[in-house]
Design a protein around this motif. Structure first.
Motif, PDB file in Angstrom:
ATOM      1  N   PRO A  84       0.810  -1.224   0.000  1.00 52.46           N
ATOM      2  CA  PRO A  84       0.000   0.000   0.000  1.00 52.46           C
ATOM      3  C   PRO A  84       0.843   1.273   0.000  1.00 52.46           C
ATOM      4  O   PRO A  84       0.412   2.296  -0.549  1.00 52.46           O
ATOM      5  N   PHE A  85       2.034   1.222   0.596  1.00 57.16           N
ATOM      6  CA  PHE A  85       2.899   2.405   0.576  1.00 57.16           C
ATOM      7  C   PHE A  85       3.324   2.745  -0.850  1.00 57.16           C
ATOM      8  O   PHE A  85       3.300   3.908  -1.265  1.00 57.16           O
ATOM      9  N   ARG A  86       3.699   1.731  -1.624  1.00 61.06           N
ATOM     10  CA  ARG A  86       4.095   1.994  -3.015  1.00 61.06           C
ATOM     11  C   ARG A  86       2.925   2.588  -3.805  1.00 61.06           C
ATOM     12  O   ARG A  86       3.105   3.526  -4.597  1.00 61.06           O
ATOM     13  N   TYR A  87       1.752   2.051  -3.572  1.00 59.02           N
ATOM     14  CA  TYR A  87       0.576   2.583  -4.263  1.00 59.02           C
ATOM     15  C   TYR A  87       0.303   4.029  -3.847  1.00 59.02           C
ATOM     16  O   TYR A  87      -0.088   4.863  -4.671  1.00 59.02           O
ATOM     17  N   ALA A  88       0.505   4.311  -2.554  1.00 60.41           N
ATOM     18  CA  ALA A  88       0.255   5.663  -2.062  1.00 60.41           C
ATOM     19  C   ALA A  88       1.208   6.675  -2.697  1.00 60.41           C
ATOM     20  O   ALA A  88       0.835   7.832  -2.937  1.00 60.41           O
ATOM     21  N   LEU A  89       2.442   6.246  -2.988  1.00 59.21           N
ATOM     22  CA  LEU A  89       3.384   7.153  -3.652  1.00 59.21           C
ATOM     23  C   LEU A  89       2.879   7.565  -5.031  1.00 59.21           C
ATOM     24  O   LEU A  89       2.963   8.744  -5.415  1.00 59.21           O
ATOM     25  N   TRP A  90       2.355   6.596  -5.789  1.00 61.53           N
ATOM     26  CA  TRP A  90       1.808   6.929  -7.102  1.00 61.53           C
ATOM     27  C   TRP A  90       0.604   7.858  -6.970  1.00 61.53           C
ATOM     28  O   TRP A  90       0.441   8.805  -7.758  1.00 61.53           O
ATOM     29  N   SER A  91      -0.232   7.617  -5.990  1.00 62.05           N
ATOM     30  CA  SER A  91      -1.393   8.479  -5.782  1.00 62.05           C
ATOM     31  C   SER A  91      -0.965   9.894  -5.419  1.00 62.05           C
ATOM     32  O   SER A  91      -1.577  10.870  -5.852  1.00 62.05           O
ATOM     33  N   MET A  92       0.091  10.001  -4.615  1.00 65.85           N
ATOM     34  CA  MET A  92       0.607  11.319  -4.253  1.00 65.85           C
ATOM     35  C   MET A  92       1.082  12.080  -5.488  1.00 65.85           C
ATOM     36  O   MET A  92       0.813  13.288  -5.633  1.00 65.85           O
TER      37      MET A  92
END
Length: 514
Positions: free
Chosen positions: A382-390
């Motif tokens: 989820p952290f990697r996904y959150a980076l893309w969302s950011m």
């Protein structure tokens, strides 16, 4: 936890969360009436968001994401859960106390980091003063969040869900007393913030004591379990930081447009009403339930819990999203349009609300999808996904602000929400059948969308019919009530007619609650 009991847990938490959001909404109506979108209002809103941002960063997001699955499994196995909870409690206290001291000293720089548009005007010194008063709230609420996670893991949902109601009651009482006795409204609101945190902490601590976990403060021990907790929490801390960066980007963009922080905040409060009721209830109940099922090797039960949670979430949030988008203007006008919040504020706030509404199902789906990862102690994905969302949020909010102004902040939040939901769905396929839709869910989804479309058309028609009454001071509250309940009735009828809701499930849930 059987499906009926799972839904019962959703309803228990959801009903208390609804009460909290309704009382919180009354609080926001008072803030809008007393302060509007003026400098005191914007200064307080930024100051209040500072401890809330760090609270979500440390406790509700990162720490509890790691704490709840481990504690739930220890509770299931009987492996000294109280000792582990006390170590986590003491460790969280020490970290957040240090952060609080540093933040209080560095408050001017924190305010600029949140809203650099405040530099050079009267909002800046007000936000610094209010921020220093409000910031101890993070310490109290971080401990409250950990105790709430402990209670939820033990199936004790009421006290943790009811505590936020007390916070809003304290803030409302402070505003009413300030108005009655002529106190400074901004200072009264700021001082009531840590007081409300103390009230909430006391509530959940006594509930934990009744559960058999009267946690005490002591020096933490760096045990193997605590090291494991920190290893799982570290990526979640970073992921929580990414989420807060998204909010920070939005506030920075808004701070350069007079009144925009207020417009975004009031619109956020309104769409957070259904989001909080549904998404928070699901997140609170689903994570410990799936964690216990994984410990017991019940993969089929985990899949059923995931599907029923998804079905429950979409059944409520898709029609809410349609209704908020279609009826944004009358909702904002009737609910907030009084006192210092004038008609010039209604249009911009309604536009932001409509944009946020489009992202409502995505924000809710994230609360259903993330426990699939967290229950498996996977916080890195989820952290990697959150980076893309950011990155998506930053590009849209900053890149489009010269073209569409403050609305770019809301648009970035919504698009980033759907980006995150899509990535979580794609990544969860690695969990196999446990994360796949079952036949009932695939059958329900198009029926929910169809029933919501019918309701949206009905709401649009009712708005035309009730148009004059919605603008009349003597009739607008009754007209809005007719609009809301009319839309609910149409959706309920359409959902039953299309088969989005099964009568047998409603009867079973009713028998369970009796």
């Amino acid at each position: 936890m059987k499906p009926i009991r799972l839904i019962s847990g959703f309803l228990t938490v959801g009903s208390w969360t609804l009460a909290s959001r309704v009382v919180g909404f009354a609080r926001d109506i008072l803030i809008a009436a007393f302060l509007g979108t003026g400098p005191v209002a914007e200064a307080y809103l930024v100051a209040f968001s500072l401890p809330n941002m760090f609270r979500r960063f440390f406790a509700e997001g990162a720490f509890n994401t790691a704490f709840v699955p481990i504690f739930a499994k220890k509770l299931e196995s009987g492996d000294d859960p109280k000792r582990f909870a006390e170590d986590a409690f003491a460790g969280l206290f020490g970290v957040v106390l240090l952060v609080s001291v540093i933040a209080t000293i560095a408050m001017p720089w924190l305010v600029l980091a949140m809203a650099s548009g405040f530099a050079g005007d009267e909002r800046f010194p007000l936000a610094v003063i209010y921020g220093r008063i409000c910031f101890p709230y993070i310490l109290l609420m971080s401990l409250t969040a950990l105790l709430s996670g402990l209670l939820n893991a033990g199936g004790r949902f009421v006290a943790a869900a009811a505590a936020p109601v007390l916070m809003n009651v304290v803030l409302i009482a402070a505003m009413l007393m300030a108005e009655r006795f002529g106190w400074d409204m901004g200072l009264a609101m700021a001082w009531s913030t840590p007081v409300s945190g103390l009230v909430q902490l006391g509530t959940v601590w006594f509930a934990a004591r009744r559960m058999g976990f009267p946690l005490r403060l002591r020096l933490p021990r760096m045990t193997a379990d605590l090291r494991r907790l920190l290893a799982i929490a570290a990526p979640a801390v970073l992921a929580g930081g990414v989420v807060q960066v998204n909010l920070l980007v939005g506030r920075q963009v808004a701070s350069f447009y007079e009144g925009a922080i207020g417009w975004l905040t009031y619109a956020d409060r309104l769409y957070q009403l259904p989001l909080g009721v549904v998404a928070i209830a699901i997140g609170v109940v689903l994570l410990p339930d799936i964690s216990r099922r994984l410990k017991a090797g019940d993969e089929q039960g985990g899949r059923d819990a995931y599907n029923r949670a998804t079905e429950f979430a979409l059944l409520l949030t898709v029609p809410c999203a349609v209704a908020l988008a279609v009826a944004a203007h009358p909702l904002i006008s009737v609910l907030f349009g009084r006192g210092a919040f004038d008609q010039d504020d209604v249009g911009p706030t309604a536009l932001v609300l409509a944009i946020y509404a489009v992202g409502l199902p995505a924000f809710t789906l994230q609360k259903v999808q993330q426990p699939l990862f967290f229950a498996r102690e996977d916080t890195r994905t989820p952290f990697r996904y959150a980076l893309w969302s950011m990155a998506v949020n930053a590009v849209i909010a900053v890149g489009l602000s010269p073209l569409i102004g403050y609305a770019a902040a809301a648009l970035g939040t919504t698009v980033a929400g759907w980006t995150m939901a899509a990535q979580l769905w794609w990544g969860s396929r690695a969990f196999g059948p446990a994360a796949q839709f079952d036949a009932r869910m695939r059958r329900a989804l198009p029926r929910i969308v169809a029933a919501s479309a019918v309701m949206g058309a009905a709401v649009a028609g009712l708005m035309r019919l009730l148009g004059p009454a919605l603008q009349s001071p003597g009739h607008r509250y009754g007209a809005l009530a007719a609009l809301v309940f009319g839309g609910m009735a149409v959706y309920g009828a359409a959902a039953l007619a299309f088969g989005a809701v099964r009568v047998a499930d409603l009867r079973g849930q009713l028998r369970r609650r009796r």
